[in-house]
Design a protein around this motif. Structure first.
Motif, PDB file in Angstrom:
ATOM      1  N   ARG A  13      -2.448  -1.198   5.069  1.00 33.12           N
ATOM      2  CA  ARG A  13      -3.098  -1.199   3.749  1.00 33.12           C
ATOM      3  C   ARG A  13      -2.915  -2.552   3.079  1.00 33.12           C
ATOM      4  O   ARG A  13      -1.803  -3.113   3.126  1.00 33.12           O
ATOM      5  CB  ARG A  13      -2.423  -0.225   2.796  1.00 33.12           C
ATOM      6  CG  ARG A  13      -2.316   1.151   3.217  1.00 33.12           C
ATOM      7  CD  ARG A  13      -1.683   1.867   2.001  1.00 33.12           C
ATOM      8  NE  ARG A  13      -1.063   3.096   2.407  1.00 33.12           N
ATOM      9  CZ  ARG A  13      -0.341   3.851   1.603  1.00 33.12           C
ATOM     10  NH1 ARG A  13      -0.127   3.479   0.341  1.00 33.12           N
ATOM     11  NH2 ARG A  13       0.189   4.969   2.031  1.00 33.12           N
ATOM     12  N   PRO A  14      -3.916  -3.038   2.337  1.00 33.50           N
ATOM     13  CA  PRO A  14      -3.816  -4.361   1.700  1.00 33.50           C
ATOM     14  C   PRO A  14      -2.553  -4.551   0.851  1.00 33.50           C
ATOM     15  O   PRO A  14      -1.961  -5.625   0.858  1.00 33.50           O
ATOM     16  CB  PRO A  14      -5.085  -4.417   0.840  1.00 33.50           C
ATOM     17  CG  PRO A  14      -6.073  -3.601   1.615  1.00 33.50           C
ATOM     18  CD  PRO A  14      -5.271  -2.465   2.212  1.00 33.50           C
ATOM     19  N   GLU A  15      -2.081  -3.517   0.161  1.00 35.44           N
ATOM     20  CA  GLU A  15      -0.901  -3.696  -0.705  1.00 35.44           C
ATOM     21  C   GLU A  15       0.380  -3.914   0.105  1.00 35.44           C
ATOM     22  O   GLU A  15       1.404  -4.306  -0.467  1.00 35.44           O
ATOM     23  CB  GLU A  15      -0.748  -2.532  -1.690  1.00 35.44           C
ATOM     24  CG  GLU A  15      -0.519  -1.178  -1.060  1.00 35.44           C
ATOM     25  CD  GLU A  15      -1.810  -0.384  -0.839  1.00 35.44           C
ATOM     26  OE1 GLU A  15      -2.863  -1.008  -0.553  1.00 35.44           O
ATOM     27  OE2 GLU A  15      -1.752   0.854  -0.947  1.00 35.44           O
ATOM     28  N   TRP A  16       0.327  -3.709   1.400  1.00 37.10           N
ATOM     29  CA  TRP A  16       1.498  -3.941   2.257  1.00 37.10           C
ATOM     30  C   TRP A  16       1.387  -5.212   3.094  1.00 37.10           C
ATOM     31  O   TRP A  16       2.314  -5.544   3.846  1.00 37.10           O
ATOM     32  CB  TRP A  16       1.721  -2.740   3.184  1.00 37.10           C
ATOM     33  CG  TRP A  16       2.153  -1.498   2.470  1.00 37.10           C
ATOM     34  CD1 TRP A  16       2.567  -1.379   1.174  1.00 37.10           C
ATOM     35  CD2 TRP A  16       2.224  -0.175   3.021  1.00 37.10           C
ATOM     36  NE1 TRP A  16       2.876  -0.079   0.876  1.00 37.10           N
ATOM     37  CE2 TRP A  16       2.680   0.695   2.000  1.00 37.10           C
ATOM     38  CE3 TRP A  16       1.948   0.371   4.277  1.00 37.10           C
ATOM     39  CZ2 TRP A  16       2.853   2.060   2.196  1.00 37.10           C
ATOM     40  CZ3 TRP A  16       2.129   1.736   4.478  1.00 37.10           C
ATOM     41  CH2 TRP A  16       2.581   2.569   3.441  1.00 37.10           C
ATOM     42  N   TRP A  17       0.262  -5.926   3.017  1.00 36.25           N
ATOM     43  CA  TRP A  17       0.071  -7.104   3.872  1.00 36.25           C
ATOM     44  C   TRP A  17       1.195  -8.121   3.701  1.00 36.25           C
ATOM     45  O   TRP A  17       1.676  -8.707   4.669  1.00 36.25           O
ATOM     46  CB  TRP A  17      -1.279  -7.782   3.577  1.00 36.25           C
ATOM     47  CG  TRP A  17      -2.461  -6.976   4.004  1.00 36.25           C
ATOM     48  CD1 TRP A  17      -2.454  -5.783   4.676  1.00 36.25           C
ATOM     49  CD2 TRP A  17      -3.842  -7.307   3.787  1.00 36.25           C
ATOM     50  NE1 TRP A  17      -3.748  -5.355   4.886  1.00 36.25           N
ATOM     51  CE2 TRP A  17      -4.619  -6.271   4.353  1.00 36.25           C
ATOM     52  CE3 TRP A  17      -4.497  -8.371   3.160  1.00 36.25           C
ATOM     53  CZ2 TRP A  17      -6.014  -6.278   4.318  1.00 36.25           C
ATOM     54  CZ3 TRP A  17      -5.878  -8.378   3.132  1.00 36.25           C
ATOM     55  CH2 TRP A  17      -6.631  -7.345   3.702  1.00 36.25           C
ATOM     56  N   ASP A  18       1.584  -8.333   2.433  1.00 35.24           N
ATOM     57  CA  ASP A  18       2.591  -9.355   2.148  1.00 35.24           C
ATOM     58  C   ASP A  18       3.952  -9.011   2.774  1.00 35.24           C
ATOM     59  O   ASP A  18       4.711  -9.893   3.156  1.00 35.24           O
ATOM     60  CB  ASP A  18       2.731  -9.523   0.628  1.00 35.24           C
ATOM     61  CG  ASP A  18       3.542 -10.737   0.237  1.00 35.24           C
ATOM     62  OD1 ASP A  18       3.352 -11.812   0.841  1.00 35.24           O
ATOM     63  OD2 ASP A  18       4.374 -10.625  -0.668  1.00 35.24           O
ATOM     64  N   ASN A  19       4.239  -7.711   2.882  1.00 31.88           N
ATOM     65  CA  ASN A  19       5.513  -7.272   3.475  1.00 31.88           C
ATOM     66  C   ASN A  19       5.596  -7.619   4.963  1.00 31.88           C
ATOM     67  O   ASN A  19       6.692  -7.784   5.505  1.00 31.88           O
ATOM     68  CB  ASN A  19       5.670  -5.742   3.442  1.00 31.88           C
ATOM     69  CG  ASN A  19       5.477  -5.125   2.088  1.00 31.88           C
ATOM     70  OD1 ASN A  19       5.043  -5.779   1.148  1.00 31.88           O
ATOM     71  ND2 ASN A  19       5.784  -3.850   1.979  1.00 31.88           N
ATOM     72  N   HIS A  52       1.124 -14.844  -2.166  1.00 34.22           N
ATOM     73  CA  HIS A  52       1.379 -13.409  -2.046  1.00 34.22           C
ATOM     74  C   HIS A  52       0.121 -12.578  -2.301  1.00 34.22           C
ATOM     75  O   HIS A  52      -0.108 -11.571  -1.644  1.00 34.22           O
ATOM     76  CB  HIS A  52       2.425 -12.971  -3.082  1.00 34.22           C
ATOM     77  CG  HIS A  52       3.790 -13.522  -2.849  1.00 34.22           C
ATOM     78  ND1 HIS A  52       4.508 -13.266  -1.708  1.00 34.22           N
ATOM     79  CD2 HIS A  52       4.572 -14.315  -3.607  1.00 34.22           C
ATOM     80  CE1 HIS A  52       5.686 -13.877  -1.782  1.00 34.22           C
ATOM     81  NE2 HIS A  52       5.738 -14.523  -2.914  1.00 34.22           N
ATOM     82  N   ASP A  53      -0.655 -12.986  -3.329  1.00 33.69           N
ATOM     83  CA  ASP A  53      -1.722 -12.096  -3.808  1.00 33.69           C
ATOM     84  C   ASP A  53      -2.859 -12.919  -4.393  1.00 33.69           C
ATOM     85  O   ASP A  53      -2.686 -13.495  -5.468  1.00 33.69           O
ATOM     86  CB  ASP A  53      -1.136 -11.141  -4.860  1.00 33.69           C
ATOM     87  CG  ASP A  53      -2.151 -10.119  -5.309  1.00 33.69           C
ATOM     88  OD1 ASP A  53      -3.139  -9.896  -4.586  1.00 33.69           O
ATOM     89  OD2 ASP A  53      -1.957  -9.551  -6.404  1.00 33.69           O
ATOM     90  N   THR A 220      10.714  -4.314  -4.376  1.00 32.90           N
ATOM     91  CA  THR A 220       9.741  -3.256  -4.668  1.00 32.90           C
ATOM     92  C   THR A 220      10.043  -2.004  -3.852  1.00 32.90           C
ATOM     93  O   THR A 220       9.345  -1.017  -3.937  1.00 32.90           O
ATOM     94  CB  THR A 220       8.320  -3.734  -4.339  1.00 32.90           C
ATOM     95  OG1 THR A 220       8.304  -4.196  -2.982  1.00 32.90           O
ATOM     96  CG2 THR A 220       7.903  -4.864  -5.252  1.00 32.90           C
TER      97      THR A 220
ATOM     98  N   ARG B 181       8.850  -9.156  -1.326  1.00 37.83           N
ATOM     99  CA  ARG B 181       8.980  -7.707  -1.449  1.00 37.83           C
ATOM    100  C   ARG B 181      10.343  -7.203  -0.999  1.00 37.83           C
ATOM    101  O   ARG B 181      10.660  -6.029  -1.142  1.00 37.83           O
ATOM    102  CB  ARG B 181       7.906  -7.012  -0.613  1.00 37.83           C
ATOM    103  CG  ARG B 181       6.479  -7.424  -0.944  1.00 37.83           C
ATOM    104  CD  ARG B 181       5.960  -6.745  -2.182  1.00 37.83           C
ATOM    105  NE  ARG B 181       4.575  -7.126  -2.454  1.00 37.83           N
ATOM    106  CZ  ARG B 181       3.500  -6.555  -1.908  1.00 37.83           C
ATOM    107  NH1 ARG B 181       3.633  -5.561  -1.060  1.00 37.83           N
ATOM    108  NH2 ARG B 181       2.292  -6.965  -2.205  1.00 37.83           N
TER     109      ARG B 181
END
Lengths: 221, 221
Positions: A13-19, A52-53, A220, B181
């Motif tokens: 999912r896009p909200e987890w890409w940075d992780n 990050h975003d 987070t 994160r």
């Protein structure tokens, strides 16, 4: 294929890409294609998550290399994170040999292409995670070019991400490149992730008005 | 100061500069000054050696941060490599708190400034090696800016470089940043540097004419 490893690739999912690009710089193989859809693959030690975003990834490359030429021509590339496993590190070095343009390094190295979701260059099955990118900007200087891409899709081996979208470090096994002068030497960059702890007897007036300095490093998780 | 560590800083010859930034990306504290010579210090996980010769180092930074503003104003910065040692990692987090502009993070964190050889921003005594840089180019995009500097001088703790100019990994103890994160988490990037080995039954005609593919990974050691 690595001996016996049978793992499903899952879309992140896009909200987890940075992780999933962790640590913030690690060893990768970048795949590109030319205008005739011929695949090129090369290893890089300069690949870094630089925003990050939305998530952006950059790398520096010799200006006359096939990777640079293909990226400038097609505006697409795929970043494949290389695990610290002897068999894959060994094959990666074959990717890095100075093959002529148009020769598919994945075939030469015995690595397996896997179609990407949003761009033409393939993912590499044996790598643990994959960042499909479109060029945001490029900066040539001297005999080099810096390439920065916006991430369009991320996928990962199912066992390398936990249920909250964090990297399972000891499965993903990110690595790094010791450097040109050290020959084909690499270091693991997943051992014992360790917390730092801070203490500061601060006064609010020392800090920017809009910043919650007491929670500056809250995970987070 | 780190408990009891009394090590001389030595200047590194230019032909060894590339050896000392290893692995090719690691955790750093970057020092800058503003037009009034007020010192700023901030930690970065995006700092990467992006050109071997002449050695260049890049990093990405928030466009409104003091580091970006100072670099754009003065064209100078110093990259200080952070060792994977709890006490210094802890202090580094204090550097990263959102202090107002003009506040010296080194003082707040209990880190020791040491005059640089070629630029105004100071080195940090507790760090293991130091790369004094002048801006080669900058690239703003979105809310970020990529900064690339040409290295002008390098110094290192005497026990962290061997007599041939290579890094003593277990003394230098380079680290990396797990990622935003993961909160204040770091990984060591010096454990067990390991060689990869390649074998390819090649024909010369597969390779670029001007490349000695059989010695593609010869170390200079």
């Amino acid at each position: 294929m690595t001996s016996g490893r049978q793992v499903t690739k899952i879309d992140v999912r896009p909200e987890w890409w940075d992780n999933i690009f962790a640590p913030s710089s690690c060893l990768v193989i970048i795949t590109t294609v030319d205008h005739e859809s011929r695949v090129n693959a090369a290893a890089f030690g300069t690949c870094t998550r630089v925003c990050h975003d939305p998530v952006h990834i950059s790398f520096a490359c010799g200006a006359v290399k096939d990777t640079a030429r293909n990226v400038l021509a097609t505006k697409e590339f795929v970043v494949n994170i290389v695990p610290f496993e002897q068999e894959i590190l060994d094959r990666m070095l074959v990717c890095g040999l100075p093959f002529k343009a148009g020769i598919n390094e994945l075939e030469k190295a015995g690595l397996t292409p896997l179609a990407s979701k949003t761009v033409k260059p393939p993912r590499i099955q044996e790598c643990r995670s994959h960042f499909e990118c479109r060029v945001a900007w490029t900066q040539p200087w001297l005999h080099r070019v810096m390439i920065c891409g916006k991430v369009e899709a991320v996928s990962v081996d199912a066992d390398c991400m936990d249920e909250k979208g964090y990297l399972v470090w000891e499965k993903a096994k990110p690595a790094h490149y010791c450097g040109h002068r050290y020959g084909g030497m690499f270091v693991p960059v997943y051992n014992a992730p360790t917390a730092a702890h801070w203490h500061y007897d601060g006064k609010d007036e020392e800090f920017r008005d809009d910043e919650d300095w007491r929670h500056a490093y809250s995970s987070t998780r």
